[in-house]
Design a protein around this motif. Structure first.
Motif, PDB file in Angstrom:
ATOM      1  N   ILE A   1     -24.355 -49.549   9.016  1.00 27.05           N
ATOM      2  CA  ILE A   1     -25.411 -48.534   8.991  1.00 27.05           C
ATOM      3  C   ILE A   1     -25.418 -47.752  10.307  1.00 27.05           C
ATOM      4  N   ASN A   2     -25.747 -46.481  10.206  1.00 26.78           N
ATOM      5  CA  ASN A   2     -26.035 -45.621  11.356  1.00 26.78           C
ATOM      6  C   ASN A   2     -24.955 -45.682  12.438  1.00 26.78           C
ATOM      7  N   SER A   3     -23.729 -45.423  12.040  1.00 23.83           N
ATOM      8  CA  SER A   3     -22.637 -45.378  13.012  1.00 23.83           C
ATOM      9  C   SER A   3     -22.854 -44.230  13.994  1.00 23.83           C
ATOM     10  N   LYS A   4     -22.438 -44.423  15.239  1.00 22.92           N
ATOM     11  CA  LYS A   4     -22.529 -43.343  16.220  1.00 22.92           C
ATOM     12  C   LYS A   4     -21.532 -42.235  15.903  1.00 22.92           C
ATOM     13  N   ASN A   5     -20.365 -42.631  15.453  1.00 18.72           N
ATOM     14  CA  ASN A   5     -19.325 -41.708  14.995  1.00 18.72           C
ATOM     15  C   ASN A   5     -18.972 -42.176  13.582  1.00 18.72           C
ATOM     16  N   GLY A   6     -17.692 -42.302  13.241  1.00 23.55           N
ATOM     17  CA  GLY A   6     -17.345 -42.823  11.931  1.00 23.55           C
ATOM     18  C   GLY A   6     -17.685 -44.300  11.798  1.00 23.55           C
ATOM     19  N   HIS A   7     -17.700 -44.765  10.544  1.00 26.10           N
ATOM     20  CA  HIS A   7     -17.963 -46.183  10.275  1.00 26.10           C
ATOM     21  C   HIS A   7     -16.685 -47.008  10.428  1.00 26.10           C
ATOM     22  N   PHE A   8     -15.688 -46.764   9.571  1.00 23.63           N
ATOM     23  CA  PHE A   8     -14.425 -47.493   9.614  1.00 23.63           C
ATOM     24  C   PHE A   8     -13.285 -46.510   9.853  1.00 23.63           C
ATOM     25  N   THR A   9     -12.331 -46.886  10.708  1.00 22.83           N
ATOM     26  CA  THR A   9     -11.099 -46.128  10.880  1.00 22.83           C
ATOM     27  C   THR A   9      -9.914 -47.065  10.720  1.00 22.83           C
ATOM     28  N   LEU A  10      -8.930 -46.610   9.926  1.00 24.87           N
ATOM     29  CA  LEU A  10      -7.701 -47.364   9.703  1.00 24.87           C
ATOM     30  C   LEU A  10      -6.544 -46.582  10.308  1.00 24.87           C
ATOM     31  N   TYR A  11      -5.778 -47.241  11.176  1.00 20.74           N
ATOM     32  CA  TYR A  11      -4.606 -46.590  11.764  1.00 20.74           C
ATOM     33  C   TYR A  11      -3.424 -47.554  11.731  1.00 20.74           C
TER      34      TYR A  11
ATOM     35  N   ALA B   1     -25.460 -43.623   6.500  1.00 23.16           N
ATOM     36  CA  ALA B   1     -26.025 -42.882   7.633  1.00 23.16           C
ATOM     37  C   ALA B   1     -26.720 -41.664   7.043  1.00 23.16           C
ATOM     38  N   PRO B   2     -27.717 -41.110   7.744  1.00 25.02           N
ATOM     39  CA  PRO B   2     -28.428 -39.953   7.190  1.00 25.02           C
ATOM     40  C   PRO B   2     -27.505 -38.770   6.945  1.00 25.02           C
ATOM     41  N   GLU B   3     -27.865 -37.961   5.981  1.00 26.37           N
ATOM     42  CA  GLU B   3     -27.053 -36.807   5.600  1.00 26.37           C
ATOM     43  C   GLU B   3     -26.848 -35.852   6.767  1.00 26.37           C
ATOM     44  N   GLU B   4     -27.813 -35.750   7.661  1.00 26.78           N
ATOM     45  CA  GLU B   4     -27.714 -34.817   8.788  1.00 26.78           C
ATOM     46  C   GLU B   4     -27.030 -35.424  10.012  1.00 26.78           C
ATOM     47  N   SER B   5     -26.636 -36.674   9.962  1.00 30.48           N
ATOM     48  CA  SER B   5     -25.976 -37.306  11.118  1.00 30.48           C
ATOM     49  C   SER B   5     -24.576 -36.718  11.296  1.00 30.48           C
ATOM     50  N   PRO B   6     -24.180 -36.379  12.529  1.00 28.98           N
ATOM     51  CA  PRO B   6     -22.920 -35.670  12.742  1.00 28.98           C
ATOM     52  C   PRO B   6     -21.712 -36.590  12.793  1.00 28.98           C
ATOM     53  N   ASN B   7     -20.651 -36.199  12.058  1.00 32.36           N
ATOM     54  CA  ASN B   7     -19.341 -36.869  12.141  1.00 32.36           C
ATOM     55  C   ASN B   7     -19.372 -38.349  11.782  1.00 32.36           C
TER      56      ASN B   7
ATOM     57  N   GLY C   1     -23.040 -38.568   6.818  1.00 36.89           N
ATOM     58  CA  GLY C   1     -23.197 -37.179   7.202  1.00 36.89           C
ATOM     59  C   GLY C   1     -21.894 -36.408   7.245  1.00 36.89           C
ATOM     60  N   ASP C   2     -20.791 -37.051   6.830  1.00 37.53           N
ATOM     61  CA  ASP C   2     -19.486 -36.383   6.819  1.00 37.53           C
ATOM     62  C   ASP C   2     -18.712 -36.886   5.602  1.00 37.53           C
ATOM     63  N   ASP C   3     -17.374 -36.882   5.666  1.00 38.10           N
ATOM     64  CA  ASP C   3     -16.598 -37.323   4.515  1.00 38.10           C
ATOM     65  C   ASP C   3     -16.886 -38.787   4.183  1.00 38.10           C
ATOM     66  N   CYS C   4     -17.048 -39.067   2.895  1.00 39.81           N
ATOM     67  CA  CYS C   4     -17.140 -40.477   2.496  1.00 39.81           C
ATOM     68  C   CYS C   4     -15.826 -41.178   2.794  1.00 39.81           C
ATOM     69  N   ILE C   5     -14.712 -40.558   2.422  1.00 43.18           N
ATOM     70  CA  ILE C   5     -13.377 -41.056   2.748  1.00 43.18           C
ATOM     71  C   ILE C   5     -12.525 -39.854   3.124  1.00 43.18           C
ATOM     72  N   ALA C   6     -11.796 -39.961   4.218  1.00 51.21           N
ATOM     73  CA  ALA C   6     -10.887 -38.895   4.651  1.00 51.21           C
ATOM     74  C   ALA C   6      -9.498 -39.483   4.826  1.00 51.21           C
ATOM     75  N   MET C   7      -8.523 -38.884   4.155  1.00 54.81           N
ATOM     76  CA  MET C   7      -7.136 -39.318   4.266  1.00 54.81           C
ATOM     77  C   MET C   7      -6.380 -38.339   5.148  1.00 54.81           C
ATOM     78  N   LEU C   8      -6.011 -38.775   6.336  1.00 54.87           N
ATOM     79  CA  LEU C   8      -5.343 -37.925   7.312  1.00 54.87           C
ATOM     80  C   LEU C   8      -3.836 -38.147   7.237  1.00 54.87           C
TER      81      LEU C   8
END
Length: 407
Positions: A175-185, A199-205, A227-234
């Motif tokens: 909950i309430n991540s400062k940035n993203g929640h999970f990152t996979l690299y 996280a709230p809809e208005e929370s950044p990134n 507040g950003d992508d639910c899942i982002a594939m980079l």
């Protein structure tokens, strides 16, 4: 006859005992637990338990449990933890079992790092337990001004998985991540299931899950609202299987953006099925920069998707340039090729007039795009007609297509 029967019974018991001994010898050893309380952790929600967590992990990682698992246990209670990195390789299979709550610091002097909780160089990692990680992002979001400030400082991702192979993450809440929640690299064969990221809809990134340079990733039976992508594939995302995910609020599920780096980028082999989007800014999105080094997106299938009041249900944007600082084509003489993309069996409601919006490049048109059984209605009471727009797209459509007139 009695002697024969006795001999057969003796032979049977001898064979059974041998098999039993072999089974016992080959069975796994019982797990060994490393409770963070035993290393000085205090569950008062205020004490910094970073060292206690690190000590528990380091000892567990070094312990040779042969065929068994070593379990780092975080029991019930609230544990404040500063930035901590759990490193491998380890001598036995590792389990991080979170039963309680791990809370991030709220002191701004401790915010600026790229990782809050990190796992790195581990084969066979399991993270589970039904507990919660609380990023306390409300204290940090005012400092997240990277969209307008290029000198901004990095805020931490709640949980990073770097160079993890044959791993599982299940039954967790973030909950309430400062940035993203999970990152996979640079992960391979990682299965994520039954998680909830909010996280709230208005929370950044506050992206839910970011994937980069990773293969054979499965995400299923999860709820993600951010507040950003639910899942982002980079770039480097390959063989990604996403199913039974509820997304909303947020910016939808995205491929990209691609084309903003100084090397070839790619995303290949994405299957997204049986997912639901509720009141998201976008639904299914592929976004690439208008000019880049030669890059590509290929072999993508979106199927069995429900849209409920989604602003941009289906979107390809080869002119993605959120900050207006993209290079021009003549400077880089290349682009991102998008081919073999299928949108199939998609239904629900759109709150935008343009429900299907596929905007591709004149120099590098999208190739082999398929629209199959699309049925989207306008959620607005406006008298305007919903439309579809396809620019520089080569493809076909099958079955019912609503709104029609695109391919």
């Amino acid at each position: 006859m009695a002697s024969v029967a006795g001999g057969l019974l003796f032979l049977f018991l001898h064979i059974f005992a041998a098999h039993a001994n072999n089974y016992i010898a080959s069975s796994s050893s019982p797990p060994k637990f490393f409770n963070v309380l035993s290393y000085g952790a205090i569950p008062d929600g205020q004490t910094d338990n970073s060292q206690a967590f690190s000590k528990a992990w380091n000892e567990a990682c070094k312990w040779n449990n042969r065929n068994g698992q070593n379990v780092v246990l975080v029991p019930s209670g609230t544990f404040m933890v500063n930035s901590v990195l759990f490193m491998g390789p380890c001598r036995s299979r590792m389990v991080f079992m979170l039963r309680g709550v791990i809370k991030a610091p709220s002191n701004p002097s401790l915010f600026f790092t790229d990782t809050w909780i990190g796992f790195r160089y581990i084969n066979g990692l399991v993270v589970k337990g039904g507990g919660t990680i609380d990023g306390q992002g409300n204290f940090a979001w005012p400092y997240n001004d990277c969209f307008t400030n290029r000198q901004c400082k990095t805020l931490p991702v709640s949980m990073r998985f770097d160079f993890i192979t044959n791993g599982r993450v299940r039954n967790l809440r973030s909950i309430n991540s400062k940035n993203g929640h999970f990152t996979l690299y640079s992960c391979n064969n990682l299965n994520i299931t039954k998680i909830r990221l909010t996280a709230p809809e208005e929370s950044p990134n506050t992206d839910g899950i970011k994937i980069g340079m990773s293969t054979n990733i499965k995400i299923s039976h999860s709820i993600i609202g951010t507040g950003d992508d639910c899942i982002a594939m980079l770039s480097g995302s390959e063989n990604i299987d996403i199913s039974s995910v509820l997304c909303g609020p947020g910016h939808g599920i995205s491929i990209g953006s691609l084309g903003n780096n100084v090397a070839k980028e790619f995303v290949r082999g994405v299957k997204l099925r049986n997912c639901t989007f509720v009141s998201t800014q976008n639904g299914l999105r592929i976004k690439t920069r208008p000019s880049s080094f030669p890059s590509f997106v290929s072999d993508v299938i979106f199927s069995g998707i429900t849209m409920a009041n989604v602003n941009n249900p289906l979107i390809i944007d080869q002119q993605y340039c959120p900050q207006g600082n993209c290079f021009y084509q003549e400077e880089r003489n290349a682009g991102v090729m998008i081919n073999d993309v299928t949108f199939m069996n998609i239904w629900g409601t759109s709150r935008s007039e343009v429900a299907i919006n596929l905007q591709c490049s004149e120099d590098i048109p999208c190739q082999n795009v398929k629209l199959v059984n699309i049925n989207l209605a306008y959620s607005s009471t406006s008298a305007k007609q919903m439309v579809s727009k396809c620019v520089n797209v080569k493809g076909v459509s099958y079955g019912r297509i609503q709104p029609s007139g695109c391919l």
